[in-house]
Design a protein around this motif. Structure first.
Motif, PDB file in Angstrom:
ATOM      1  N   THR A 102       0.749  -1.172  -0.068  1.00  0.00           N
ATOM      2  CA  THR A 102      -0.047   0.086  -0.146  1.00  0.00           C
ATOM      3  C   THR A 102       0.872   1.343  -0.007  1.00  0.00           C
ATOM      4  OG1 THR A 102      -0.231   0.123   2.527  1.00  0.00           O
ATOM      5  CG2 THR A 102      -2.044  -1.049   1.283  1.00  0.00           C
ATOM      6  N   VAL A 103       0.113   2.209  -0.352  1.00  0.00           N
ATOM      7  CA  VAL A 103       0.904   3.749  -0.099  1.00  0.00           C
ATOM      8  C   VAL A 103      -0.010   4.326   0.817  1.00  0.00           C
ATOM      9  CG1 VAL A 103       1.483   5.862  -1.280  1.00  0.00           C
ATOM     10  CG2 VAL A 103       1.686   3.697  -2.672  1.00  0.00           C
ATOM     11  N   ALA A 104       0.603   4.840   1.885  1.00  0.00           N
ATOM     12  CA  ALA A 104      -0.215   5.485   2.960  1.00  0.00           C
ATOM     13  C   ALA A 104      -0.975   6.459   2.610  1.00  0.00           C
ATOM     14  CB  ALA A 104       0.860   5.648   4.199  1.00  0.00           C
ATOM     15  N   THR A 105      -0.542   7.191   1.650  1.00  0.00           N
ATOM     16  CA  THR A 105      -1.373   8.401   1.273  1.00  0.00           C
ATOM     17  C   THR A 105      -2.461   8.409   0.271  1.00  0.00           C
ATOM     18  OG1 THR A 105       0.592   9.393  -0.261  1.00  0.00           O
ATOM     19  CG2 THR A 105       0.814   9.747   2.226  1.00  0.00           C
ATOM     20  N   GLY A 106      -2.485   7.387  -0.358  1.00  0.00           N
ATOM     21  CA  GLY A 106      -3.385   7.204  -1.388  1.00  0.00           C
ATOM     22  C   GLY A 106      -3.907   5.616  -1.583  1.00  0.00           C
ATOM     23  N   THR A 139       4.294   1.527   1.944  1.00  0.00           N
ATOM     24  CA  THR A 139       4.538   0.035   2.605  1.00  0.00           C
ATOM     25  C   THR A 139       4.769  -1.053   1.492  1.00  0.00           C
ATOM     26  OG1 THR A 139       3.822   0.907   4.569  1.00  0.00           O
ATOM     27  CG2 THR A 139       3.646  -1.261   4.256  1.00  0.00           C
ATOM     28  N   ILE A 140       5.469  -1.934   1.453  1.00  0.00           N
ATOM     29  CA  ILE A 140       5.430  -3.043   0.655  1.00  0.00           C
ATOM     30  C   ILE A 140       5.374  -4.345   1.701  1.00  0.00           C
ATOM     31  CG2 ILE A 140       6.621  -4.611  -1.047  1.00  0.00           C
ATOM     32  CD1 ILE A 140       7.909  -1.831  -2.157  1.00  0.00           C
ATOM     33  N   SER A 141       4.300  -5.093   1.663  1.00  0.00           N
ATOM     34  CA  SER A 141       4.289  -6.084   2.526  1.00  0.00           C
ATOM     35  C   SER A 141       3.771  -7.470   2.078  1.00  0.00           C
ATOM     36  CB  SER A 141       3.591  -5.821   3.842  1.00  0.00           C
ATOM     37  OG  SER A 141       2.115  -5.436   3.506  1.00  0.00           O
ATOM     38  N   ASP A 161       9.333   7.721   3.234  1.00  0.00           N
ATOM     39  CA  ASP A 161       9.843   6.858   4.190  1.00  0.00           C
ATOM     40  C   ASP A 161       9.129   5.404   3.656  1.00  0.00           C
ATOM     41  OD1 ASP A 161      10.679   8.616   5.913  1.00  0.00           O
ATOM     42  OD2 ASP A 161       9.057   8.410   7.489  1.00  0.00           O
ATOM     43  N   HIS A 162       9.960   4.299   3.594  1.00  0.00           N
ATOM     44  CA  HIS A 162       9.807   3.093   2.970  1.00  0.00           C
ATOM     45  C   HIS A 162       9.462   2.184   4.236  1.00  0.00           C
ATOM     46  CE1 HIS A 162      10.204   5.413  -0.785  1.00  0.00           C
ATOM     47  NE2 HIS A 162       9.853   4.262  -1.227  1.00  0.00           N
ATOM     48  N   GLU A 163       8.391   1.219   4.086  1.00  0.00           N
ATOM     49  CA  GLU A 163       8.527   0.078   4.984  1.00  0.00           C
ATOM     50  C   GLU A 163       8.386  -1.156   4.167  1.00  0.00           C
ATOM     51  OE1 GLU A 163       6.378  -1.457   9.096  1.00  0.00           O
ATOM     52  OE2 GLU A 163       5.865   0.347   8.309  1.00  0.00           O
ATOM     53  N   LEU A 164       9.250  -2.135   4.507  1.00  0.00           N
ATOM     54  CA  LEU A 164       9.304  -3.304   3.788  1.00  0.00           C
ATOM     55  C   LEU A 164       9.040  -4.535   4.952  1.00  0.00           C
ATOM     56  CD1 LEU A 164      12.579  -3.161   1.875  1.00  0.00           C
ATOM     57  CD2 LEU A 164      10.202  -2.541   1.125  1.00  0.00           C
ATOM     58  N   ALA A 165       7.934  -5.288   4.950  1.00  0.00           N
ATOM     59  CA  ALA A 165       7.493  -6.015   6.005  1.00  0.00           C
ATOM     60  C   ALA A 165       6.969  -7.359   5.510  1.00  0.00           C
ATOM     61  CB  ALA A 165       6.321  -5.672   6.694  1.00  0.00           C
ATOM     62  N   GLY A 166       7.301  -8.554   5.996  1.00  0.00           N
ATOM     63  CA  GLY A 166       6.731  -9.708   5.624  1.00  0.00           C
ATOM     64  C   GLY A 166       7.205 -10.284   4.358  1.00  0.00           C
ATOM     65  N   LEU A 167       8.503  -9.849   3.660  1.00  0.00           N
ATOM     66  CA  LEU A 167       8.769 -10.331   2.529  1.00  0.00           C
ATOM     67  C   LEU A 167       9.511 -11.501   2.504  1.00  0.00           C
ATOM     68  CD1 LEU A 167       9.908  -6.929   0.767  1.00  0.00           C
ATOM     69  CD2 LEU A 167       7.448  -7.877   1.165  1.00  0.00           C
ATOM     70  N   SER A 178      13.149   8.008  -4.416  1.00  0.00           N
ATOM     71  CA  SER A 178      13.714   8.863  -3.187  1.00  0.00           C
ATOM     72  C   SER A 178      13.297   8.508  -2.233  1.00  0.00           C
ATOM     73  CB  SER A 178      13.217  10.240  -3.671  1.00  0.00           C
ATOM     74  OG  SER A 178      13.811  11.325  -3.021  1.00  0.00           O
ATOM     75  N   VAL A 179      14.316   7.960  -1.171  1.00  0.00           N
ATOM     76  CA  VAL A 179      13.784   7.399   0.042  1.00  0.00           C
ATOM     77  C   VAL A 179      14.364   8.435   1.063  1.00  0.00           C
ATOM     78  CG1 VAL A 179      14.331   5.352   1.497  1.00  0.00           C
ATOM     79  CG2 VAL A 179      14.419   5.090  -1.051  1.00  0.00           C
ATOM     80  N   ALA A 180      13.517   8.477   2.218  1.00  0.00           N
ATOM     81  CA  ALA A 180      14.007   9.322   3.338  1.00  0.00           C
ATOM     82  C   ALA A 180      14.466   8.617   4.424  1.00  0.00           C
ATOM     83  CB  ALA A 180      12.699  10.221   3.790  1.00  0.00           C
ATOM     84  N   ALA A 181      13.575   7.444   4.650  1.00  0.00           N
ATOM     85  CA  ALA A 181      13.936   6.478   5.655  1.00  0.00           C
ATOM     86  C   ALA A 181      13.479   5.062   5.378  1.00  0.00           C
ATOM     87  CB  ALA A 181      13.474   7.042   7.265  1.00  0.00           C
ATOM     88  N   ILE A 182      13.919   4.081   6.021  1.00  0.00           N
ATOM     89  CA  ILE A 182      13.593   2.734   5.691  1.00  0.00           C
ATOM     90  C   ILE A 182      13.589   1.866   6.993  1.00  0.00           C
ATOM     91  CG2 ILE A 182      14.339   0.398   4.870  1.00  0.00           C
ATOM     92  CD1 ILE A 182      15.606   1.851   2.561  1.00  0.00           C
TER      93      ILE A 182
END
Length: 336
Positions: A102-106, A139-141, A161-167, A178-182
């Protein structure tokens, strides 16, 4: 994207003011020879935990400011040769993990497959005037057996900010984004590529992975049998980890295919010095190892990975899954 709700803005402002005051008080205490060093260490530990927890709602600019204050405080403490103490970070989880990317803002991104290549395409956003210091996230999960290549960021798009979870058994490339934080958590048998990150990288509960990244701050918890190819100008931090090996970031090898993503301008924008002599990949601090001497939980290696195979996995060779298995197999040969 609309501006943040007033309560979120107020919470961020209150946190920053309190955090700054606490750092100033700790700095003043360090100047006093009669001060309790253990109490100051506990204060630093608490500040670090609070900062990690607050990154859920803090704008990227405020995160960087607080990180800078905390690092200055830690550096001042280190110059006085204090006793090493347990130093832990809290989890960034504030919400349950979504069941899909998902993308948190849309709306959620689409996952388009062409043969064996999967590309996450971010949804277009309606043109608007963004409020100052707006931070978006992606977020990619819960994905398995996919190659996920995020598209290049446009000049108008702010860092996310990018979140990777459960891959599991995945290849993910954020080189062109363009990545601010991971924040990466619960990854298994994955190969992750990242370009210059202007903020921090937090890795938690991962196993048998390879991370190829360059960032300003690096922290890792509860992770095993993992290789980190890293370019960093500060000391990497690990805790509750084992079987970890570090090696320099293979920028020269990746430049042939990602010259724009790894350009000097991108490094300058992220405030990272790409020079080999500025890389502190070998200055790892293991907060679970309080004795003198080398920690048994990590080691520094030269190369450490079959570079050609790594590039082929990223580039999408037909047998990329087999090459991924071969590449990750090197994690099992780490000296314990």
């Amino acid at each position: 994207m609309t501006s943040s709700p007033p309560d979120v803005k107020q919470a961020a402002a209150t946190f920053c003011a309190t955090f700054k005051m606490s750092c100033q008080e700790a700095t003043s205490a360090l100047a006093d020879p009669s001060s309790d060093r253990n109490a100051i260490l506990q204060t630093i530990s608490t500040l670090s935990k609070d900062l990690v927890a607050a990154t859920v709602y803090l704008p990227t600019y405020d995160q960087r400011q607080c990180n800078s204050m905390l690092k200055a405080l830690q550096d001042q403490m280190n110059t006085t040769n204090p006793p090493r103490q347990k130093f832990s970070f809290a989890s960034r989880r504030a919400q349950a993990k979504p069941a899909h990317s998902t993308v948190a803002t849309g709306s959620p991104p689409s996952l388009k497959s062409t043969g064996q290549l999967a590309t996450v395409v971010a949804p277009s956003e309606a043109p608007s005037e963004p409020p100052p210091r707006t931070t978006t996230s992606r977020t990619i999960s819960d994905v398995q057996h996919q190659r996920i290549i995020l598209p290049a960021s446009t000049t108008e798009e702010s860092s996310r900010d990018h979140e990777l979870a459960g891959l599991k058994n995945c290849v993910v490339s954020l080189l062109d984004a363009s990545v601010a934080a991971i924040h990466a958590s619960n990854l298994e048998n994955c190969l992750i590529f990242v370009g210059p990150v202007g903020g921090s990288v937090l890795i938690e509960s991962c196993r048998s992975c390879v991370f190829v990244l360059t960032c300003r701050q690096f922290r890792m918890h509860n992770t095993t049998q993992t290789t980190i190819l890293l370019q960093i100008n500060s000391h990497p931090i690990i805790e509750d980890c084992s079987g970890i090996r570090f090696a320099p970031y293979p920028r020269d090898r990746l430049l042939a295919h990602h010259s724009e993503a790894l350009s000097s301008a991108r490094y300058a924008a992220a405030s990272i010095d790409p020079a080999e002599e500025s890389n502190k990949v070998g200055s790892v601090e293991d907060f679970k190892w309080l004795r003198r001497g080398q920690s048994p939980n990590w080691c520094l290696v030269d190369g450490g990975l079959p570079g050609r195979q790594v590039v082929e996995v990223l580039a999408g060779a037909e047998d990329w899954k087999e090459k991924l298995v071969e590449t990750l197999a090197g994690n099992n040969t780490i000296v314990q």
